[in-house]
Write a protein that holds these residues in place. Structure first.
Motif, PDB file in Angstrom:
ATOM      1  N   ALA A  92       0.499  -1.577   0.092  1.00  0.00           N
ATOM      2  CA  ALA A  92      -0.145  -0.273  -0.154  1.00  0.00           C
ATOM      3  C   ALA A  92       0.991   1.282   0.180  1.00  0.00           C
ATOM      4  CB  ALA A  92      -0.724  -0.206   0.919  1.00  0.00           C
ATOM      5  N   GLY A  93       0.729   2.399  -0.635  1.00  0.00           N
ATOM      6  CA  GLY A  93       1.089   3.422  -0.514  1.00  0.00           C
ATOM      7  C   GLY A  93       0.206   4.733  -0.915  1.00  0.00           C
ATOM      8  N   PHE A  94       0.769   5.709  -0.789  1.00  0.00           N
ATOM      9  CA  PHE A  94      -0.543   7.235  -1.035  1.00  0.00           C
ATOM     10  C   PHE A  94       0.236   7.958  -1.340  1.00  0.00           C
ATOM     11  CE2 PHE A  94       1.814   7.495   3.305  1.00  0.00           C
ATOM     12  CZ  PHE A  94       2.048   8.897   3.248  1.00  0.00           C
ATOM     13  N   LEU A  95      -0.146   9.062  -2.420  1.00  0.00           N
ATOM     14  CA  LEU A  95       0.094  10.647  -2.537  1.00  0.00           C
ATOM     15  C   LEU A  95      -0.345  11.441  -1.519  1.00  0.00           C
ATOM     16  CD1 LEU A  95       0.555   9.014  -6.255  1.00  0.00           C
ATOM     17  CD2 LEU A  95       1.945   9.685  -4.752  1.00  0.00           C
ATOM     18  N   ASN A  96       0.653  12.612  -1.252  1.00  0.00           N
ATOM     19  CA  ASN A  96      -0.464  13.968  -0.524  1.00  0.00           C
ATOM     20  C   ASN A  96       0.524  14.337  -0.660  1.00  0.00           C
ATOM     21  OD1 ASN A  96       0.451  13.026   1.967  1.00  0.00           O
ATOM     22  ND2 ASN A  96      -0.820  12.012   2.145  1.00  0.00           N
ATOM     23  N   SER A  97       0.128  16.013   0.152  1.00  0.00           N
ATOM     24  CA  SER A  97       1.077  17.354   0.015  1.00  0.00           C
ATOM     25  C   SER A  97       2.345  16.691   1.145  1.00  0.00           C
ATOM     26  CB  SER A  97       0.443  18.226   0.336  1.00  0.00           C
ATOM     27  OG  SER A  97      -0.619  18.052   1.140  1.00  0.00           O
ATOM     28  N   THR A  98       1.959  15.396   2.554  1.00  0.00           N
ATOM     29  CA  THR A  98       2.734  15.107   3.378  1.00  0.00           C
ATOM     30  C   THR A  98       4.098  14.980   2.360  1.00  0.00           C
ATOM     31  OG1 THR A  98       1.977  13.647   3.646  1.00  0.00           O
ATOM     32  CG2 THR A  98       0.924  14.987   4.681  1.00  0.00           C
ATOM     33  N   GLN A  99       4.448  14.365   1.504  1.00  0.00           N
ATOM     34  CA  GLN A  99       5.410  13.372   0.475  1.00  0.00           C
ATOM     35  C   GLN A  99       6.698  14.928   0.271  1.00  0.00           C
ATOM     36  OE1 GLN A  99       3.223  11.334  -1.423  1.00  0.00           O
ATOM     37  NE2 GLN A  99       4.009   9.274  -0.437  1.00  0.00           N
ATOM     38  N   GLY A 100       7.514  14.275   0.128  1.00  0.00           N
ATOM     39  CA  GLY A 100       8.673  14.806   0.030  1.00  0.00           C
ATOM     40  C   GLY A 100       8.700  15.004  -2.266  1.00  0.00           C
ATOM     41  N   PHE A 101       9.049  14.785  -2.831  1.00  0.00           N
ATOM     42  CA  PHE A 101       9.734  14.750  -3.920  1.00  0.00           C
ATOM     43  C   PHE A 101      10.532  13.568  -3.642  1.00  0.00           C
ATOM     44  CE2 PHE A 101      12.049  14.478  -8.051  1.00  0.00           C
ATOM     45  CZ  PHE A 101      10.893  13.930  -9.296  1.00  0.00           C
ATOM     46  N   ALA A 102      10.872  12.778  -3.692  1.00  0.00           N
ATOM     47  CA  ALA A 102      11.760  11.568  -4.161  1.00  0.00           C
ATOM     48  C   ALA A 102      10.392  10.325  -2.845  1.00  0.00           C
ATOM     49  CB  ALA A 102      12.787  11.333  -2.939  1.00  0.00           C
ATOM     50  N   GLU A 103       9.700  10.621  -2.130  1.00  0.00           N
ATOM     51  CA  GLU A 103       8.663   9.850  -2.236  1.00  0.00           C
ATOM     52  C   GLU A 103       7.836   9.788  -2.874  1.00  0.00           C
ATOM     53  OE1 GLU A 103       8.058   9.942   2.925  1.00  0.00           O
ATOM     54  OE2 GLU A 103       9.088  11.855   1.627  1.00  0.00           O
ATOM     55  N   ARG A 104       6.697  10.208  -2.957  1.00  0.00           N
ATOM     56  CA  ARG A 104       6.077  10.758  -4.535  1.00  0.00           C
ATOM     57  C   ARG A 104       7.010  10.112  -5.083  1.00  0.00           C
ATOM     58  NH1 ARG A 104       3.375  16.605  -5.015  1.00  0.00           N
ATOM     59  NH2 ARG A 104       3.508  16.278  -3.424  1.00  0.00           N
ATOM     60  N   ARG A 105       8.088  10.396  -5.808  1.00  0.00           N
ATOM     61  CA  ARG A 105       8.060   9.400  -7.405  1.00  0.00           C
ATOM     62  C   ARG A 105       8.055   8.227  -7.245  1.00  0.00           C
ATOM     63  NH1 ARG A 105      13.580  10.606  -7.512  1.00  0.00           N
ATOM     64  NH2 ARG A 105      14.098   9.015  -5.981  1.00  0.00           N
ATOM     65  N   ASP A 106       8.948   7.585  -5.730  1.00  0.00           N
ATOM     66  CA  ASP A 106       9.324   6.408  -5.697  1.00  0.00           C
ATOM     67  C   ASP A 106       7.378   5.678  -5.533  1.00  0.00           C
ATOM     68  OD1 ASP A 106      11.811   6.997  -4.940  1.00  0.00           O
ATOM     69  OD2 ASP A 106      11.988   6.391  -3.545  1.00  0.00           O
ATOM     70  N   THR A 107       6.394   6.399  -5.163  1.00  0.00           N
ATOM     71  CA  THR A 107       5.445   5.554  -4.983  1.00  0.00           C
ATOM     72  C   THR A 107       4.536   5.924  -6.363  1.00  0.00           C
ATOM     73  OG1 THR A 107       4.484   6.533  -2.414  1.00  0.00           O
ATOM     74  CG2 THR A 107       3.433   5.955  -3.875  1.00  0.00           C
ATOM     75  N   GLU A 108       4.988   6.697  -7.423  1.00  0.00           N
ATOM     76  CA  GLU A 108       4.524   6.867  -8.660  1.00  0.00           C
ATOM     77  C   GLU A 108       4.928   5.652  -9.242  1.00  0.00           C
ATOM     78  OE1 GLU A 108       5.359  10.576  -9.869  1.00  0.00           O
ATOM     79  OE2 GLU A 108       3.370  12.191  -8.844  1.00  0.00           O
ATOM     80  N   GLN A 109       6.545   5.564  -9.458  1.00  0.00           N
ATOM     81  CA  GLN A 109       6.911   4.213  -9.845  1.00  0.00           C
ATOM     82  C   GLN A 109       6.282   2.642  -9.559  1.00  0.00           C
ATOM     83  OE1 GLN A 109      11.332   5.146  -9.382  1.00  0.00           O
ATOM     84  NE2 GLN A 109      11.019   7.176 -10.641  1.00  0.00           N
ATOM     85  N   ALA A 110       5.941   3.151  -8.481  1.00  0.00           N
ATOM     86  CA  ALA A 110       5.371   2.125  -7.719  1.00  0.00           C
ATOM     87  C   ALA A 110       4.046   1.828  -8.358  1.00  0.00           C
ATOM     88  CB  ALA A 110       5.977   1.632  -5.809  1.00  0.00           C
ATOM     89  N   PHE A 111       3.115   2.359  -8.383  1.00  0.00           N
ATOM     90  CA  PHE A 111       2.253   1.923  -8.783  1.00  0.00           C
ATOM     91  C   PHE A 111       2.037   1.611 -10.185  1.00  0.00           C
ATOM     92  CE2 PHE A 111      -1.272   4.254 -11.649  1.00  0.00           C
ATOM     93  CZ  PHE A 111      -2.862   3.977 -11.313  1.00  0.00           C
ATOM     94  N   LEU A 112       2.649   2.170 -11.542  1.00  0.00           N
ATOM     95  CA  LEU A 112       3.288   2.080 -12.887  1.00  0.00           C
ATOM     96  C   LEU A 112       3.613   0.648 -12.630  1.00  0.00           C
ATOM     97  CD1 LEU A 112       4.317   5.698 -14.264  1.00  0.00           C
ATOM     98  CD2 LEU A 112       2.480   4.640 -14.725  1.00  0.00           C
ATOM     99  N   ALA A 113       4.833   0.376 -12.026  1.00  0.00           N
ATOM    100  CA  ALA A 113       5.343  -0.480 -11.649  1.00  0.00           C
ATOM    101  C   ALA A 113       4.101  -2.056 -11.550  1.00  0.00           C
ATOM    102  CB  ALA A 113       6.031  -0.932 -11.097  1.00  0.00           C
ATOM    103  N   GLY A 114       2.927  -2.177 -10.934  1.00  0.00           N
ATOM    104  CA  GLY A 114       2.779  -2.596 -10.273  1.00  0.00           C
ATOM    105  C   GLY A 114       2.775  -3.530  -9.303  1.00  0.00           C
TER     106      GLY A 114
END
Length: 658
Positions: A92-114
Motif C-alpha cells: 500500500a502507498g499514498f500520494l499527498n502533500s506530506t511527501q517530499g519529491f523523492a517519496e512521491r516519485r517512488d510511490t508513482e513508480q511503484a504504482f506504474l510498475a504494478g
C-alpha cells in the motif's frame, strides 16, 4: 457474470479474507458487496462505523488485477492506514502533500510498475493533471470513495471537493466504483447516488444498530464533574473521546481532567500543527488516553478500543451524533455513548442557526437537523429505536440504553406550558419587553430578584404562580417546549418568543406531554447480553495473560512507531488469552491472525504466553516493493479531517468553534 465465475470470485475473496486478514467468515453483507465489486459492479455501501467497510474495497482490490485507488479526505491518517495494511503484508502507498519529491516519485513508480495493491489519494489530488495522467498510465482495479457523505450538501459534513468525483465515471467508465459511508439518511443517500453518478449502482444498506454501545443522555448539572464521575466509576484507564463545541471549552476540559488525575490531551484547529499531530499520535498509540476535541477530530480514526465517547455540548444533527458516537467500541466490546444536555444547548444552537450564512432553505435544513437531535434527546421511548428510525430502520426495545434501563416518566405539562407562555405574552403585551428563560422562570417562582423588582415584574399576574415546580424543572419545561416548536429563541440575548403553534396551547386546544427527568438518574448497568459477550471473549482467569499480551504489544508498537491496534486488536488478544495456543498452527486459527502477522509476531506471542520474555521486537520490514514513507504523522496539516492540496495552500476547512 456467469454463476461459475461469480463462485470463483467469491472463493478468491474468501481466501484473501483468511490468508491476509485472518478471518474465517465475512460479516453481514460483506461477502455480497465484495463479490459484486470484485466482479466489476458499482456499489453504494452504508455500513456503521466498526462494521467492516474497509474490507469491502480492500479485498476486491486484492482480488482484481491492478491497483485499488482509495479516495479519502483523511490526509493525516493515510500513513496509519498504509502502515496497518503493510503490517498485513499488503502493498500500500499514498500520494499527498506530506511527501517530499523523492517519496512521491517512488510511490508513482511503484504504482506504474504494478508493485502496489492499494493507493490512497485525497480528492484534491484529482485536480492535478499529473495525477490524472498517472492513473491513465497505470492499471486501476477500482475506485473506492470513502466518507461518501462528504459529497452531500444535505449531510452533516459537506466538502465541495468531493463534487469532483463525479468525473471518475466519465473518464474511466469501465472501472468499478464503490462509495462508502457510515452515516446517511435516505435523502443523503439519494444525493450521494446522484452526485457520484451511482444511480445504477447496487445499494447495500446494513443495519445501523451498534448493540455494544450503550446510549445515555443526561440533564446537565456541572457537566465536567459529571464527566469525571463517568470516567472514574465506569471507564477508569480506558481510552475515550470527549467532544466540546468550542476551542476554549476543549482546553479547559482537558486541563480539568488532567488536574483530576485523568490523562488527557486537547485537539482543535487552533493548536499549532506540531501539537495537534503529537496529540493525535499519542491517542492512537497510547492506552488509556482521553482526547478532548472539537468535532474536527475523529473521522477515519480506526482505534478499536475507544471505550467511551462523551459530548459536553449538543451535536447539531443526528448524523453527526451517530458518527461521533460510532467511534466507540469498534472492536464490538461494551462501550458508552454519553451526552450531557441542557437548556442552554438548545438556545445556543437555535441562535447559531439564525446567525448562519446561507439562504432560508439552508437555515431550514439546519433547523430540521436540530429538531431531530432534540427529539432524540427528549424521547421517552428507546433511544436506539429512535436513532435507527431516523435512518429509516426499526428495532425492538434494545435493553441497553438509558430509557430502556431506567424508563423516564411522562406527565401532562399543558398547564405548566400555559403558565410559561402566558408570562411571555404579558411581558410582550403589557410591558413591550422580551427576556430569556432565567427571568421568566424567576417570575413564575415568585423570586424578587433585583432584576425582577427593577422591572416591576412582581406585579405581573403570573408572578409566583409556578412554585409547584423547581428551577431545574422549569428549565426542562422550557427546553422541551423549544424542542416541540412551541417556543423559539431570537436575538443575541436568547429571548423567548411564541410560535405559530403556541396559541393552541393557550386556548386549551393542544395537550403538551413532557418528559420528567429523575432527580438523579440511576447509573444503568450492562445488559446480560453485552456482559456475557465480554466474558465469553475472555474469562476472568485469562486476565493476567491478556495483560502480558498487551504489555508485549505496547513494547512492540513503540519499537516500530505504530499504533498498538495495528499489531493486534484487543479482541484478538482476548481470543489468544482465552485459547492459550501452544503452537503456531493453533495460533493461526485465532480470528485476526493472518499469515503476515503470524510470521512476524507468532513466536513472540507464544513466548509471551509461556512467560518467556520475547526478544526486543525489531521494526517490521517494509513490504517488498512498496515505497517507504515516514511513520510519524505529518505535522504540517491543520487537523485530522483536513484536505489534501495541489501543491498550493488551501484554506482550512471550517471547524465548529463558536
Amino acid at each position: 457474470m456467469p454463476p461459475e465465475t461469480q463462485i470463483d470470485v467469491r472463493a478468491a475473496a474468501q481466501e484473501v479474507l483468511r490468508r491476509v486478514f485472518g478471518y474465517e467468515q465475512f460479516r453481514g453483507d460483506q461477502a455480497e458487496i465484495v463479490t459484486h465489486v470484485a466482479s466489476g459492479g458499482d456499489a453504494l455501501v452504508l455500513m456503521p462505523t466498526g462494521g467492516g467497510k474497509s474490507l469491502c474495497y480492500q479485498i476486491p482490490s486484492l482480488v482484481r488485477s491492478g491497483v485499488g485507488v482509495v479516495v479519502s479526505p483523511l490526509i493525516a491518517l493515510m500513513q496509519d492506514q498504509v502502515d496497518a495494511l503493510r503490517a498485513l503484508g499488503v502493498r500500500a502507498g499514498f500520494l499527498n502533500s506530506t511527501q517530499g519529491f523523492a517519496e512521491r516519485r517512488d510511490t508513482e513508480q511503484a504504482f506504474l510498475a504494478g508493485e502496489l495493491d492499494l493507493l490512497y489519494l485525497a480528492p484534491e489530488r484529482l485536480k492535478v493533471e499529473s495525477t490524472v495522467r498517472l492513473l491513465d498510465q497505470g492499471e486501476v482495479a477500482l475506485f473506492a470513495i470513502d466518507e461518501a457523505h462528504c459529497v452531500s450538501q444535505w449531510g452533516h459534513d459537506f466538502r465541495p471537493d468531493y463534487l469532483l468525483l463525479s468525473e471518475l465515471h466519465k473518464r474511466w467508465p469501465d472501472i468499478p466504483r464503490i462509495a462508502l459511508t457510515a452515516t446517511a439518511t435516505e435523502a443523503t443517500r439519494a444525493e450521494i447516488a446522484t452526485r457520484l453518478d451511482l444511480a445504477d449502482a447496487r445499494h447495500f444498506v446494513a443495519s445501523f444498530d451498534r448493540p455494544n454501545i450503550q446510549y445515555r443522555i443526561v440533564p446537565k448539572n456541572n457537566p465536567r464533574r459529571q464527566l469525571l464521575d463517568l470516567i472514574r466509576t465506569e471507564h477508569d484507564g480506558d481510552a475515550g473521546i470527549v467532544y466540546c463545541l468550542s476551542r476554549s471549552s476543549v482546553e479547559d476540559t482537558a486541563q480539568f481532567l488532567v488536574d483530576n488525575g485523568i490523562p488527557a490531551v486537547p485537539y482543535h484547529a487552533g493548536l499549532d500543527n506540531r501539537t495537534r499531530a503529537a496529540n493525535q499520535s499519542r491517542f492512537l498509540r497510547e492506552d488509556g488516553l482521553v482526547v478532548v476535541a472539537t468535532i474536527a477530530f475523529g473521522m477515519g480514526i480506526d482505534k478499536p478500543d475507544v471505550r467511551f465517547v462523551a459530548h459536553l455540548d449538543l451535536p447539531k444533527s443526528v448524523e453527526g451524533y451517530y458518527q461521533e458516537t460510532g467511534r466507540a467500541g469498534r472492536d464490538g466490546l461494551p462501550s458508552t455513548a454519553w451526552l450531557a444536555y441542557g437548556l442552554q444547548d438548545v438556545v445556543q444552537q437555535r441562535k447559531l442557526i439564525d446567525a448562519s450564512e446561507g439562504d432560508e432553505a439552508h437555515r431550514r435544513r439546519l433547523g430540521q437537523h436540530l429538531n431531530a437531535m432534540l427529539a432524540l434527546c427528549e424521547t421517552v421511548e428507546c433511544r436506539r429505536g429512535q436513532l435507527l428510525n431516523y435512518f429509516g430502520q426499526s428495532a425492538p426495545e434494545c435493553g441497553n440504553c438509558d430509557t430502556c434501563l431506567t424508563p423516564p416518566e411522562t406527565w401532562d405539562g399543558t398547564v405548566a406550558a400555559q403558565k410559561l407562555l402566558s408570562t411571555i405574552v404579558r411581558l410582550d403585551r403589557e410591558r413591550n419587553q422580551r427576556f430569556g428563560a432565567g427571568q421568566i422562570i424567576d417570575i413564575l417562582l415568585g423570586k424578587r430578584t433585583d432584576k425582577v423588582t427593577q422591572h416591576r415584574h412582581d406585579q405581573l399576574s403570573t408572578f409566583g404562580i409556578g412554585t409547584e415546580l423547581k428551577d431545574t424543572e422549569w428549565r426542562a419545561v422550557v427546553r422541551q417546549l423549544l424542542a416541540q416548536g412551541l417556543l423559539k429563541v431570537e436575538g443575541d440575548y436568547g429571548t423567548l418568543h411564541l410560535t405559530d403553534t403556541s396559541p393552541a396551547v393557550l386556548a386549551r386546544q393542544r395537550e403538551v406531554m413532557l418528559r420528567r427527568d429523575p432527580e438523579r438518574a440511576a447509573r444503568p448497568t450492562r445488559t446480560a447480553s453485552t456482559s456475557k459477550r465480554a466474558s465469553v471473549d475472555m474469562p476472568s482467569t485469562a486476565q493476567p495473560t491478556f495483560d502480558r499480551l498487551r504489555a508485549w504489544r505496547a513494547a512492540s508498537a513503540k519499537e516500530q512507531g505504530l499504533p498498538a491496534y495495528v499489531i493486534f486488536h484487543d479482541s484478538t488478544l482476548r481470543a489468544i488469552a482465552a485459547a492459550n495456543p501452544t503452537t503456531l498452527a493453533e495460533l493461526s486459527k485465532i480470528s485476526g491472525v493472518g499469515e503476515a502477522k503470524l510470521a512476524r509476531y507468532g513466536q513472540q506471542v507464544l513466548d509471551t504466553l509461556t512467560g518467556n520474555t520475547p526478544a526486543t521486537p525489531n521494526a517490521a520490514p517494509s513490504t517488498p516493493n512498496a515505497p517507504s514513507t515516514p511513520t510519524t504523522p505529518a505535522p504540517d496539516h491543520p487537523h485530522l479531517t483536513s484536505h489534501d492540496d495541489t501543491d498550493i495552500p488551501l484554506p482550512e476547512p471550517p471547524e465548529e468553534d463558536y
